[in-house]
Design a protein around this motif. Structure first.
Motif, PDB file in Angstrom:
ATOM      1  N   UNK A 144      12.730  26.654  15.061  1.00  0.00           N
ATOM      2  CA  UNK A 144      12.330  25.430  14.367  1.00  0.00           C
ATOM      3  C   UNK A 144      13.381  25.032  13.339  1.00  0.00           C
ATOM      4  N   UNK A 176      14.251  21.982  15.099  1.00  0.00           N
ATOM      5  CA  UNK A 176      13.086  21.220  14.668  1.00  0.00           C
ATOM      6  C   UNK A 176      12.093  21.017  15.806  1.00  0.00           C
ATOM      7  N   UNK A 177      11.859  22.064  16.566  1.00  0.00           N
ATOM      8  CA  UNK A 177      10.810  21.926  17.569  1.00  0.00           C
ATOM      9  C   UNK A 177      10.110  23.259  17.750  1.00  0.00           C
ATOM     10  N   UNK A 178       8.831  23.175  18.142  1.00  0.00           N
ATOM     11  CA  UNK A 178       8.030  24.385  18.303  1.00  0.00           C
ATOM     12  C   UNK A 178       8.184  24.873  19.733  1.00  0.00           C
ATOM     13  N   UNK A 199       6.877  26.411  22.331  1.00  0.00           N
ATOM     14  CA  UNK A 199       5.550  26.832  22.735  1.00  0.00           C
ATOM     15  C   UNK A 199       5.572  28.068  23.629  1.00  0.00           C
ATOM     16  N   UNK A 255      16.299  13.853  23.271  1.00  0.00           N
ATOM     17  CA  UNK A 255      15.093  13.109  23.636  1.00  0.00           C
ATOM     18  C   UNK A 255      14.033  13.250  22.546  1.00  0.00           C
ATOM     19  N   UNK A 272      10.916  14.315  20.390  1.00  0.00           N
ATOM     20  CA  UNK A 272      10.390  15.669  20.180  1.00  0.00           C
ATOM     21  C   UNK A 272       9.227  15.992  21.110  1.00  0.00           C
ATOM     22  N   UNK A 273       8.408  14.963  21.344  1.00  0.00           N
ATOM     23  CA  UNK A 273       7.231  15.176  22.162  1.00  0.00           C
ATOM     24  C   UNK A 273       7.599  15.601  23.575  1.00  0.00           C
ATOM     25  N   UNK A 293       8.323  19.168  23.443  1.00  0.00           N
ATOM     26  CA  UNK A 293       7.094  19.939  23.249  1.00  0.00           C
ATOM     27  C   UNK A 293       6.339  20.088  24.571  1.00  0.00           C
ATOM     28  N   UNK A 326       7.575  26.816   7.605  1.00  0.00           N
ATOM     29  CA  UNK A 326       8.346  26.935   8.845  1.00  0.00           C
ATOM     30  C   UNK A 326       9.820  26.672   8.574  1.00  0.00           C
ATOM     31  N   UNK A 361      -0.409  13.393  19.270  1.00  0.00           N
ATOM     32  CA  UNK A 361      -0.444  14.331  20.385  1.00  0.00           C
ATOM     33  C   UNK A 361      -1.605  15.291  20.196  1.00  0.00           C
ATOM     34  N   UNK A 374       3.325  14.596  15.362  1.00  0.00           N
ATOM     35  CA  UNK A 374       4.068  15.316  16.381  1.00  0.00           C
ATOM     36  C   UNK A 374       3.541  16.695  16.671  1.00  0.00           C
ATOM     37  N   UNK A 375       4.443  17.650  16.653  1.00  0.00           N
ATOM     38  CA  UNK A 375       4.080  18.974  17.123  1.00  0.00           C
ATOM     39  C   UNK A 375       3.084  19.678  16.205  1.00  0.00           C
ATOM     40  N   UNK A 376       3.119  19.374  14.917  1.00  0.00           N
ATOM     41  CA  UNK A 376       2.140  19.981  14.016  1.00  0.00           C
ATOM     42  C   UNK A 376       0.732  19.560  14.400  1.00  0.00           C
ATOM     43  N   UNK A 415      -0.619  21.314  17.410  1.00  0.00           N
ATOM     44  CA  UNK A 415      -1.118  22.663  17.167  1.00  0.00           C
ATOM     45  C   UNK A 415      -2.459  22.624  16.442  1.00  0.00           C
ATOM     46  N   UNK A 467       2.280   7.828  29.570  1.00  0.00           N
ATOM     47  CA  UNK A 467       1.546   7.632  28.329  1.00  0.00           C
ATOM     48  C   UNK A 467       1.476   6.156  27.992  1.00  0.00           C
ATOM     49  N   UNK A 504       9.402  15.900  32.742  1.00  0.00           N
ATOM     50  CA  UNK A 504      10.008  15.660  31.432  1.00  0.00           C
ATOM     51  C   UNK A 504      11.515  15.539  31.553  1.00  0.00           C
TER      52      UNK A 504
END
Lengths: 264, 301, 308
Positions: free
Chosen positions: B29, B33-35, B37, B98, B100-101, B104, B244, C58, C119-121, C124, C252, C291
């Motif tokens: 991260x 800057x991305x999780x 998964x 691209x 972030x989504x 993810x 984080x 999301x 976003x990603x937060x 989760x 989407x 993707x």
């Protein structure tokens, strides 16, 4: 402010008044103790070297960041700690330094979204789709097309906003801001990336907007020719502080301004 | 009192494992800057790598002994480091610019892919993890019991934390990682090879996840392809709790989550144990989204 | 899809639902149940599309809302014995609405963190909410806990399933295709610009969550009365992900695409039955490849979301 005549102050007092407005990020003051006032239908320029705090001042006025100190009065009402959409509702609209159009929408929809501000129709209305809904949509549509026509963008109404030329995108952003029927319009570097002809046209456009829509305009701009050419009054910022204020002629001769720009 | 002490020790062991996983989340991260998964699944793959290589190691180094256990650990870390690098190279790197989504969603896809492929290849039924180190009670005092496996978990975690600290603070690679996390554009201008650092970060994070997987399997010797989901999510919560992007924060968060969960399960209700981490997550995000040790980020307008 | 299409779809689905439910006895019941699944998945996907697609939030917790609706509706209808068709219809519609309402309440609760997160937060946190809801049901012994709950009435039929699907499609389309509804897209495109234009992003996000959760709850109620047995495990993270896959596959913010994807992904497993164990692997690869190669979804052909 005349205590003898309450209620009259709305007309006597300036439209926008910043009193010792301060914006701090950690230890760094992006804007410090800024006094700024703007009359009705006045066109004021806000200039200063890079990083002087001009855009921060905009963000402060439009509520993107809450002020760390001082007060902001608009139309006689305190604006500090209000949310951006509430400030927009109160009558302040803006454009952005780096164009921020709604990228997935058409030209028409970009303006339509902003035009909704004063037509409080919501979920139930949209679901039921009765007469009042249709009339409302028609009315908004009319307003939007009229605005687009005024600025010669009518023929592009169905085009994707991002497909417009750079200059037209800047124009569309201004139209979108005007669709909220503001009393005060904040323009953040509208001339950025324009050539000389476009700049000249922009100057005419700003003047036209001021006259036609009877708005006050606060203009942040790098290009001295543009600012000096159209502003009635100019405020100069450096390191977040106001270092000078006056007519274009006064500013041009002001020693502190010269120093700030040359020492940059 | 003894019971509390016992729970604390159990919690500390679980917490160290979560901390090791959380470090991987937080490193990735910090830089991209991305999780990621799929990070929890590398924890699972680490355990399975240990499962499949331990017979081979046992053939050379008759165990269970500390030495052979550490060899298994090292090899599993190596395998997962390579896997982590490959995953980043194949799935994430093409998406670097691209939204972030998009990344993810890809990470969720990778995670599902690893879990389901794991079920097909390893089988869905849990497997018994072999005893790669000798497990015996080291200390028995009243009701209190500390096992060798718990000590190994704590020792190895401590060792890895010290090593990581050294890598990040004292090596050129670590310096480049920090530069990249601080300002990617400037780092690239300074001649830092971004791709190489990102690969290294994924490798390092995946190796730590693999170590966590082995340690987990030593303490709870039943492994299955879905074992990474919950610890992965909890470790993510740990990373957020600590702030984080912040390495000491991730370690602290892991320990806190592990101890809290064990205490709640021990004293209140064990059926709610898996909801605790999420409860903590929601509270921390509402109260202090930057985490315990994190810095507040200002969005530029 | 424009609103005229949505209205046509609404009437068409209702008519079709009515006709088929009259003629239901002539159908092979196995395929009939699959059509219910299709309708339920359409509801789930279209409602999640409002949150994830149009509003740009999301959410990974749609199955949690579904669970709330399923359990609520099931507990209500389980109080009744055999009823005549009219009474059954009244009780069932009440139960579905109650399930939707309770799920909407849960949506409001989840919507609150969206004030801050993006976003990603947010992904989760919604995942966490979904899991918490599941764990709560697992611990509620009154509804069977982890063992699950038997649902006495198999009231879900073609009429109810497709009626509800049509309503969901209509509501989402009508909301989005209005001046008011452009606000959802504005919030998705640029929250800062949207709020500078007087749009309250919080309001829109919470609305999206509440409306989306409502229909997820209704879908849950239909699901419960179709399968007649529900367990907390059926509403886990995987279920949420499979709804997300439908939205992403369809594109989407593209209602028609999302409906197509829901139909496709419900039917596909039936045809993939011989290679069932590869199904999830296929799904996950599909997600990754999509993707990498076609992030706008399979069924979105314009670059922009379906504007106008």
């Amino acid at each position: 402010m005349n205590p003898a005549r309450p209620g009259a102050e709305k007309f006597d007092s300036p439209l926008l008044q910043l009193d010792k407005a301060t914006l701090r990020f950690g230890g760094l003051a992006a804007v410090s103790d800024l006094d700024l006032s703007l009359g009705r239908n006045e066109l004021v320029g806000l200039i200063g070297p890079n990083g002087a705090g001009k855009t921060s001042a905009f963000n402060l006025i439009t509520g993107v960041y809450p002020p760390s100190g001082g007060s902001i009065l608009f139309d006689g009402r305190p604006m500090a700690n209000r949310k951006p959409h509430q400030i927009a509702r109160a009558g302040i609209a803006r454009t952005f330094q780096n164009i921020r159009l709604f990228a997935s929408m058409t030209v028409f929809d970009n303006v339509r979204t902003a035009a909704r501000l004063h037509c409080p129709r919501g979920v139930r209305n949209a679901l039921w789709r009765g007469r009042s809904f249709r009339d409302g949509e028609k009315e908004i549509s009319g307003q939007v097309m009229e605005l687009l026509e005024i600025f010669q963008l009518g023929k592009f109404h169905a085009a994707a906003a991002t497909s417009l030329s750079y200059g037209d995108q800047r124009r569309l952003e201004i139209i979108r801001a005007l669709a909220t029927k503001p009393k005060l319009l904040l323009l953040d570097e509208p001339a950025a990336g324009m050539n000389a002809t476009e700049k000249a046209e922009l100057m005419r456009l700003i003047q036209f907007i001021k006259d036609r829509f009877q708005v006050s305009i606060l203009l942040v701009e790098h290009d001295m020719k543009v600012v000096m050419g159209i502003c009635e009054r100019i405020v100069v910022l450096d390191y977040g502080m106001k270092i000078a204020e006056g007519t274009p002629a006064e500013i041009r001769a002001h020693p502190k301004v010269i120093e700030a720009y040359l020492g940059d | 009192m003894t019971e509390l002490l016992q729970q604390l020790i159990n919690g500390l062991a679980l917490g160290s494992i979560l901390a090791l996983i959380a470090l991987g989340y937080t490193m990735v991260y910090g830089i991209l800057r991305f999780i990621n998964f799929a990070h929890g699944d590398l924890f699972m793959l680490g355990a399975f790598a240990g499962f499949y290589i331990s017979p081979a190691v046992a053939a050379v180094l008759p165990g269970p002994s500390l030495g052979s256990g550490l060899v298994v650990l090292g090899l599993a870390m190596l395998i997962c480091a390579v896997l982590g690098v490959v995953i980043e190279r194949v799935a994430y790197r093409p998406l670097r610019r691209r939204p972030k989504l998009t990344v993810l969603i890809t990470a969720i896809g990778i995670s599902l892919f690893l879990e389901n492929t794991g079920q097909l290849v390893f089988g869905a039924t849990p497997k018994k993890f072999p005893e790669i180190i000798p497990v015996y009670p080291v200390l028995k005092f009243g009701g209190l019991s500390i096992t060798s496996s718990q000590l190994i978990v704590l020792g190895v975690t401590l060792l890895l934390l010290v090593a990581l600290r050294h890598i990040v603070l004292k090596t050129r690679m670590g310096m480049a990682m920090r530069a990249l996390a601080f300002n990617p554009e400037a780092a690239a201008l300074m001649g830092i090879n971004t791709d190489w650092i990102v690969s290294f970060t994924f490798g390092l994070g995946s190796a730590l996840a693999a170590a966590a997987g082995i340690l987990f399997a030593i303490v709870y010797p039943s492994i299955d392809p879905l074992m990474g989901i919950l610890p992965g999510l909890k470790a993510f919560v740990a990373a957020v709790l600590g702030g984080i992007g912040n390495l000491p924060g991730a370690a602290l968060g892991g320990i806190l989550i592990g101890v809290t969960e064990t205490l709640v399960a021990g004293y209140l209700s064990s059926t709610y144990r898996d909801a605790i981490a999420f409860g903590i997550l929601i509270v921390i995000l509402l109260v202090k989204p930057s985490g315990l040790l994190g810095k507040k980020e200002i969005e530029k307008v | 899809m424009n609103i005229r299409h949505a209205k046509t779809f609404l009437l068409g689905a209702l008519a079709l639902g009515f006709l088929v439910s009259v003629a239901a006895s002539h159908f092979n019941s196995y395929w009939l149940f699959i059509t219910y699944d299709i309708a339920i998945n359409v509801i789930l996907a279209v409602s999640l599309n409002l949150i994830n697609g149009y509003t740009g939030q999301f959410s990974l917790g749609h199955a949690g809302f579904m669970a709330v609706g399923a359990y609520t509706a099931a507990v209500i209808t389980n109080q009744f014995g055999d009823l005549n068709p009219f009474a059954a219809g009244a009780v069932f519609s009440g139960a579905l609405l109650a399930g939707g309402a309770l799920a909407a309440g849960a949506g409001l609760l989840v919507g609150i963190p969206t004030l801050r997160l993006r976003g990603d937060y947010l992904a989760i946190v919604t995942l966490g909410f979904g899991e918490i809801i599941r764990v709560i049901f697992q611990n509620m012994q009154g509804v069977g806990g982890a063992r699950g709950l038997s649902v006495a009435h198999g009231w879900t039929d073609f009429f109810w399933a497709f009626g509800a699907a049509a309503a969901a499609v209509y509501v989402v389309a009508a909301l989005v295709h209005s001046t008011y509804g452009r606000g959802f897209l504005a919030v998705r495109d640029d929250e800062v610009a949207a709020s500078a234009m007087g749009i309250n992003p919080v309001r829109y996000k919470v609305t999206a969550f509440v409306v989306g959760a409502f229909f997820a709850g209704v879908a849950g109620g239909l699901y419960a009365h179709s399968k007649q047995f529900i367990t907390p495990g059926g509403f886990n993270f995987m279920q949420s992900v499979s709804i997300v896959v439908m939205v992403i596959l369809g594109g989407m913010g593209n209602t028609v695409g999302v409906i197509l994807a829901a139909v496709l992904l419900t039917l596909l497993p039936e045809f993939l039955r011989p290679i069932a164990e590869y199904r999830m692997i296929l799904y996950s690869l599909l997600l990754v490849v999509l993707m990498l190669a076609r992030p706008q979804g399979l069924f979105t052909f314009r670059k922009q979301g379906d504007a106008k």
